[in-house]
Design a protein around this motif. Structure first.
Motif, PDB file in Angstrom:
ATOM      1  N   ILE A 145       0.253 -19.472   8.089  1.00 17.86           N
ATOM      2  CA  ILE A 145       0.203 -18.560   7.052  1.00 17.86           C
ATOM      3  C   ILE A 145      -1.236 -18.196   6.925  1.00 17.86           C
ATOM      4  O   ILE A 145      -2.043 -19.086   6.522  1.00 17.86           O
ATOM      5  N   LYS A 146      -1.399 -16.925   6.923  1.00 16.82           N
ATOM      6  CA  LYS A 146      -2.780 -16.560   6.797  1.00 16.82           C
ATOM      7  C   LYS A 146      -2.909 -16.299   5.394  1.00 16.82           C
ATOM      8  O   LYS A 146      -4.106 -16.145   4.920  1.00 16.82           O
ATOM      9  N   ASN A 147      -1.854 -15.955   4.444  1.00 20.16           N
ATOM     10  CA  ASN A 147      -1.834 -15.567   3.319  1.00 20.16           C
ATOM     11  C   ASN A 147      -0.743 -15.827   2.441  1.00 20.16           C
ATOM     12  O   ASN A 147       0.452 -15.820   3.271  1.00 20.16           O
ATOM     13  N   PRO A 211      -3.810 -10.452   1.112  1.00 19.76           N
ATOM     14  CA  PRO A 211      -4.051 -10.781  -0.089  1.00 19.76           C
ATOM     15  C   PRO A 211      -4.387 -12.363  -0.079  1.00 19.76           C
ATOM     16  O   PRO A 211      -3.463 -13.220   0.406  1.00 19.76           O
ATOM     17  N   GLN A 212      -5.522 -12.868  -0.519  1.00 20.15           N
ATOM     18  CA  GLN A 212      -5.827 -14.063  -0.490  1.00 20.15           C
ATOM     19  C   GLN A 212      -5.283 -15.019  -1.628  1.00 20.15           C
ATOM     20  O   GLN A 212      -4.952 -16.150  -1.639  1.00 20.15           O
ATOM     21  N   ASN A 213      -5.092 -14.255  -2.621  1.00 19.29           N
ATOM     22  CA  ASN A 213      -4.543 -14.713  -3.808  1.00 19.29           C
ATOM     23  C   ASN A 213      -4.127 -13.549  -4.795  1.00 19.29           C
ATOM     24  O   ASN A 213      -4.634 -12.259  -4.691  1.00 19.29           O
ATOM     25  N   LYS A 215      -5.141 -12.874  -7.844  1.00 22.55           N
ATOM     26  CA  LYS A 215      -6.221 -11.984  -8.249  1.00 22.55           C
ATOM     27  C   LYS A 215      -6.889 -11.034  -7.408  1.00 22.55           C
ATOM     28  O   LYS A 215      -7.362  -9.922  -7.834  1.00 22.55           O
ATOM     29  N   LEU A 216      -7.334 -11.338  -6.166  1.00 18.45           N
ATOM     30  CA  LEU A 216      -7.969 -10.592  -5.421  1.00 18.45           C
ATOM     31  C   LEU A 216      -7.004  -9.306  -5.033  1.00 18.45           C
ATOM     32  O   LEU A 216      -7.618  -8.273  -4.616  1.00 18.45           O
ATOM     33  N   LEU A 217      -5.824  -9.545  -4.914  1.00 17.39           N
ATOM     34  CA  LEU A 217      -4.952  -8.424  -4.859  1.00 17.39           C
ATOM     35  C   LEU A 217      -5.153  -7.441  -5.742  1.00 17.39           C
ATOM     36  O   LEU A 217      -4.828  -6.213  -5.579  1.00 17.39           O
ATOM     37  N   SER A 218      -5.104  -8.060  -7.194  1.00 17.47           N
ATOM     38  CA  SER A 218      -5.282  -6.972  -8.153  1.00 17.47           C
ATOM     39  C   SER A 218      -6.477  -6.149  -8.163  1.00 17.47           C
ATOM     40  O   SER A 218      -6.525  -5.279  -8.482  1.00 17.47           O
ATOM     41  N   LYS A 219      -7.216  -6.742  -7.970  1.00 17.05           N
ATOM     42  CA  LYS A 219      -8.913  -6.353  -7.865  1.00 17.05           C
ATOM     43  C   LYS A 219      -9.011  -5.389  -6.546  1.00 17.05           C
ATOM     44  O   LYS A 219      -9.591  -4.273  -6.725  1.00 17.05           O
ATOM     45  N   ALA A 220      -8.088  -5.651  -5.583  1.00 18.67           N
ATOM     46  CA  ALA A 220      -8.180  -4.589  -4.315  1.00 18.67           C
ATOM     47  C   ALA A 220      -7.488  -3.493  -4.749  1.00 18.67           C
ATOM     48  O   ALA A 220      -7.748  -2.218  -4.612  1.00 18.67           O
ATOM     49  N   GLN A 221      -6.182  -3.648  -5.396  1.00 15.23           N
ATOM     50  CA  GLN A 221      -5.363  -2.578  -6.104  1.00 15.23           C
ATOM     51  C   GLN A 221      -6.062  -1.626  -7.034  1.00 15.23           C
ATOM     52  O   GLN A 221      -6.072  -0.365  -6.968  1.00 15.23           O
ATOM     53  N   PHE A 222      -6.957  -2.406  -7.959  1.00 14.29           N
ATOM     54  CA  PHE A 222      -7.804  -1.685  -8.899  1.00 14.29           C
ATOM     55  C   PHE A 222      -8.766  -0.562  -8.050  1.00 14.29           C
ATOM     56  O   PHE A 222      -8.771   0.629  -8.508  1.00 14.29           O
ATOM     57  N   ARG A 223      -9.312  -1.118  -7.148  1.00 19.09           N
ATOM     58  CA  ARG A 223     -10.378  -0.361  -6.429  1.00 19.09           C
ATOM     59  C   ARG A 223      -9.847   0.858  -5.657  1.00 19.09           C
ATOM     60  O   ARG A 223     -10.203   2.085  -5.821  1.00 19.09           O
ATOM     61  N   LEU A 224      -8.828   0.449  -5.045  1.00 19.65           N
ATOM     62  CA  LEU A 224      -8.471   1.597  -4.078  1.00 19.65           C
ATOM     63  C   LEU A 224      -7.656   2.762  -4.887  1.00 19.65           C
ATOM     64  O   LEU A 224      -7.410   3.918  -4.698  1.00 19.65           O
ATOM     65  N   LYS A 225      -7.012   2.435  -5.936  1.00 17.13           N
ATOM     66  CA  LYS A 225      -6.285   3.350  -6.945  1.00 17.13           C
ATOM     67  C   LYS A 225      -7.396   4.045  -7.555  1.00 17.13           C
ATOM     68  O   LYS A 225      -7.176   5.438  -7.668  1.00 17.13           O
ATOM     69  N   TYR A 226      -8.341   3.406  -7.988  1.00 18.37           N
ATOM     70  CA  TYR A 226      -9.498   4.207  -8.597  1.00 18.37           C
ATOM     71  C   TYR A 226     -10.005   5.341  -7.578  1.00 18.37           C
ATOM     72  O   TYR A 226     -10.308   6.338  -7.976  1.00 18.37           O
ATOM     73  N   GLU A 227     -10.316   4.983  -6.538  1.00 18.95           N
ATOM     74  CA  GLU A 227     -10.707   5.864  -5.367  1.00 18.95           C
ATOM     75  C   GLU A 227     -10.212   7.012  -5.157  1.00 18.95           C
ATOM     76  O   GLU A 227     -10.607   8.124  -5.259  1.00 18.95           O
ATOM     77  N   GLU A 228      -8.706   6.822  -5.050  1.00 13.71           N
ATOM     78  CA  GLU A 228      -7.810   7.758  -5.030  1.00 13.71           C
ATOM     79  C   GLU A 228      -7.975   8.736  -6.173  1.00 13.71           C
ATOM     80  O   GLU A 228      -8.124  10.081  -5.993  1.00 13.71           O
ATOM     81  N   PHE A 229      -7.865   8.459  -7.171  1.00 13.40           N
ATOM     82  CA  PHE A 229      -8.164   9.199  -8.521  1.00 13.40           C
ATOM     83  C   PHE A 229      -9.590   9.885  -8.596  1.00 13.40           C
ATOM     84  O   PHE A 229      -9.707  11.078  -8.678  1.00 13.40           O
ATOM     85  N   PHE A 230     -10.546   9.129  -8.193  1.00 17.19           N
ATOM     86  CA  PHE A 230     -12.001   9.374  -8.296  1.00 17.19           C
ATOM     87  C   PHE A 230     -12.102  10.938  -7.244  1.00 17.19           C
ATOM     88  O   PHE A 230     -12.672  11.878  -7.937  1.00 17.19           O
ATOM     89  N   PHE A 231     -11.671  10.687  -6.182  1.00 14.60           N
ATOM     90  CA  PHE A 231     -11.922  11.822  -5.089  1.00 14.60           C
ATOM     91  C   PHE A 231     -11.016  13.108  -5.512  1.00 14.60           C
ATOM     92  O   PHE A 231     -11.708  14.144  -5.430  1.00 14.60           O
TER      93      PHE A 231
END
Ligand code: ADP
Ligand code: MG
Length: 701
Positions: A145-147, A211-213, A215-231
């Protein structure tokens, strides 16, 4: 060097091979390592959860069970050969079925050893089963189990049959990370990263796949969604900037005789505050040196037409021609009639051009247009044709713009060397932030107020059982002097059937409302223009009390004495259509009604639509529900353009992130419009890379 690693063609990745490479490219548009990293899971499963067989329910979808195989048997009573294994967790038993790779399974899976199986639960012949599950020895599973959160990638039958499944995606992506040496490039800047407390680009990509947990998954989603919108916001803002700088527009410096005398003598009512402020915004655009590109949003009945006309008059005051383009002939005709009427006493030439304008009329019209004798040309798409040449078109207005494409708007630009000012109007309101993102190149005005004295339309839902009561109600309303629309669905693909529905409906209405007492009009798309106009006018002039029609009356039609709208098979209409149709009534000072007829049993979505209609009259609220039901791309007609096909972000659910991204993008463009600052180096590189095929990049490169 390292940065190029991610641009390596997918063919070179360990585990891919030529066949899979072809499939990944052709079916999923994955060409490079980076593309694969940007192929995000669409959901995650908590692999620390194990199901008990005795607790399984019909509704469970993917399940993970620890247990043993106690027996294998072959079955070929059906045409297909199968291997069936009995799997037990001491609480119960479940059948595990294989159609393929049977030999391999028999060789490698042992009886009475502990395994973890994972797969989609089936409920068939009153029994649970799992077909082709993932299987792992319990011992191995514990180490491997990697995650805890297992990513699920979307795939297709044909990909699955070639072994391109979840496990493969996980392995391939793991291989990329394995060799990447963490050499991922940042694509935002320090200020933004700190402001939003973003995890690094590397961490974000890693955690979206592994996703390690939570919380990190949520943070990852937040950043990647933001990037899509931002550009995408950057792109829109650039476009806006370029438009402003590059396209000089006509300057309408004065408000003169025509505007003023119309305002003083012809305007039958006072403008609402919302109308006034929109006109102010338009005047401001006119008096700048740039071309206006403005979207006017206003709910049905909010009075957009008068704003259009007043804008035309300003253009005329400055010696320019103007034009109003409507999506249907009926609407063009109606605009022509009402505008001609309201201009009585003012010496202006208004003409109409549609598909059914005769050759002879056209010849005259074209000449008058070229010579500048026509002040306002009203019409349909026909106006967009190349042979329609104005002397000096200063303002073009598109009504009900959601019915037109972007390409048609751009056609207007070419009518002059200096493009005319453009005003597009729509009654499909969408939330402001969303509008700004979708129509990023347009400025937006909103009429958020209805003319005074409007009584909200009362909307009810009735099933076919209540039809007689509905008819009785209609007769009562007619007795009071009101008029009634009865609308039948007409959906493109099944035209013949719908047409029959309409005719059957018409006959039943004729039977119910006898000829000696009631006059009935009928209107549909197959009729000749002259017949349509004839029927429309009969209804408009009160000669007929009932208008049986298809959705040709959907947009814009304005007959204040019509106060009841009956929509047949309402379950078949979309929300925005229902709202548009309802907008045909409630235009006078009488109580008005919208009756949604449907069968007894309708789908859940249809229930939601009808419930929304009966509970609110607010076009913005309705648009929001509609977008949740159908997705924004469908509503805004941008689906094909790919503009809003976000990988991870969701225009509706992630509105807050959209706003953050938009704010930041605006800040950057305001302070560093060419992205020259060293702080914006990474942003610029990413932007140029994403938009390398668009002409806009030239602006900053
Ligand atoms: P829409 O925004 O749906 O195109 P219209 O322009 O057709 O709406 O206007 C609907 C009706 O409201 C028309 O009959 C119009 O004359 C009337 N109207 C528009 N503005 C006002 C106002 N300020 N006061 C009263 N009636 C108005
Ligand atoms: Mg209108």
């Amino acid at each position: 060097m390292k940065q190029n690693y991610l641009f390596t063609p997918i063919d070179y990745l360990k585990g891919v091979g030529p066949n899979r490479a072809d499939l990944l490219k052709s079916q999923l548009k994955i060409f490079t390592y980076e593309d694969l990293l940007n192929f995000f899971p669409f959901r995650y499963i908590d692999r620390t959860k194990y199901h008990k067989i005795s607790d399984l329910e019909n509704t469970s979808s993917y399940v993970q069970i620890i247990g043993k195989f106690i027996d294998f048997r072959h079955s070929d009573n059906l045409k297909k050969k199968r291997l069936i294994g009995m799997f037990t967790d001491n609480n119960g038993e479940i059948e595990i079925i294989w159609f393929r790779g049977i030999k391999w399974i028999e060789k490698s899976i042992k009886i009475n050893q502990e395994y973890v199986i994972y797969g989609k639960l089936n409920w068939f012949n009153n029994k649970f089963s799992i077909i082709h599950p993932e299987i792992e020895l319990l011992e191995k599973h514990k180490i491997s189990i990697k995650n805890n959160l297992l990513p699920i990638y979307s795939s297709t039958e044909s990909l699955l049959s070639k072994g391109i499944n979840n496990k493969l995606f996980t392995d391939l992506i793991y291989n990329i990370f394995n060799k990447s040496n963490n050499s991922f490039k940042e694509n935002l800047n320090r200020v933004i990263n700190e402001k939003h407390n973003f995890i690094s680009k590397y961490e974000a990509l890693y955690n979206i796949h592994f996703p390690q947990n939570q919380k990190l998954l949520s943070k990852a989603q937040f950043r990647l969604k933001y990037e899509e919108f931002f550009f995408i916001q950057l792109q829109f803002l650039f476009k806006n900037l370029i438009n402003k700088n590059k396209f000089k527009g006509f300057k309408f410096s004065k408000v003169g005789f025509f505007f003023n005398s119309f305002y003083k003598n012809n305007l039958a009512f006072s403008l609402t505050n919302a109308q006034k402020s929109v006109i102010k915004e338009i005047r401001k655009d006119f008096s700048s040196n740039a071309q206006m590109n403005r979207l006017l949003q206003g709910d049905v009945g909010s009075g957009k037409t008068i704003v259009a006309l007043l804008s035309c008059l300003i253009a005329i005051d400055n010696s320019f021609q103007s034009s109003i383009i409507a999506p249907t002939e009926i609407l063009a005709q109606q605009h022509f009639n009402s505008i001609s009427n309201s201009l009585i006493g003012i010496n202006l030439k208004v003409k109409i051009l549609t598909g059914s304008t005769t050759k002879k009329e056209r010849e005259i019209l074209f000449k008058e247009l070229r010579e500048g004798q026509i002040n306002i040309l009203i019409g349909t798409h026909a106006i967009l044709e190349d042979k329609v040449i104005f002397k000096n078109l200063g303002l073009a207005i598109i009504d009900e713009q959601h019915r037109f494409g972007v390409a048609q708007r751009s056609k207007l630009w070419k009518k002059n060397i200096t493009p005319p000012h453009i005003l597009v109007m729509t009654a499909t309101p969408i939330p402001r932030t969303l509008a700004m993102s979708v129509y990023g190149d347009l400025d937006i005005s909103i009429i958020d107020e209805l003319p005074p004295g409007r009584i909200p339309v009362k909307t009810v839902h009735r099933t076919d059982k209540k039809r007689l009561q509905v008819f009785k109600f209609l007769k009562d309303e007619i007795k009071k002097g009101r008029q009634i629309y009865i609308v039948y669905p007409l959906i493109e693909e099944s035209k013949k059937m719908d047409y029959k529905d309409l005719m059957d409906g018409y006959e039943s209405i004729e039977r119910e409302f006898s000829k000696d007492e009631y006059q009935i009009s009928i209107l549909h798309g197959r009729m000749k223009t002259n017949d349509k106009n004839y029927e429309m006018n009969r209804f408009k002039n009160g000669k007929t009390q009932i208008m049986v029609s298809t959705t040709v009356i959907e947009v814009g039609v304005n007959i204040p004495n019509a106060s009841v709208m009956v929509i047949e098979s309402a379950e078949r209409f979309g929300l925005s259509q229902l709202h548009q149709l309802r907008g045909r009534v409630g235009r006078g000072s009488e109580n008005s009604y919208c009756i949604l007829m449907s069968k007894d049993r309708i789908s859940n979505d249809a229930k939601t639509r009808i419930k929304t209609m009966t509970s609110t009259n607010d076009g913005f609220k309705i648009a929001e529900v509609d977008m949740n039901l159908r997705g924004p791309g469908n509503i805004l007609g941008t689906q094909q353009s790919g503009l809003l096909n976000f990988k991870i972000a969701d225009l509706i659910k992630d509105k807050t992130i959209l706003n953050l991204a938009r704010e930041d993008a605006k800040n950057i463009i305001e302070n560093d419009p060419q992205l020259k600052h060293v702080n914006n180096k990474e942003i610029k590189e990413e932007y140029l890379r994403i938009n390398k095929n668009s002409i806009l990049w030239k602006h900053i490169s």
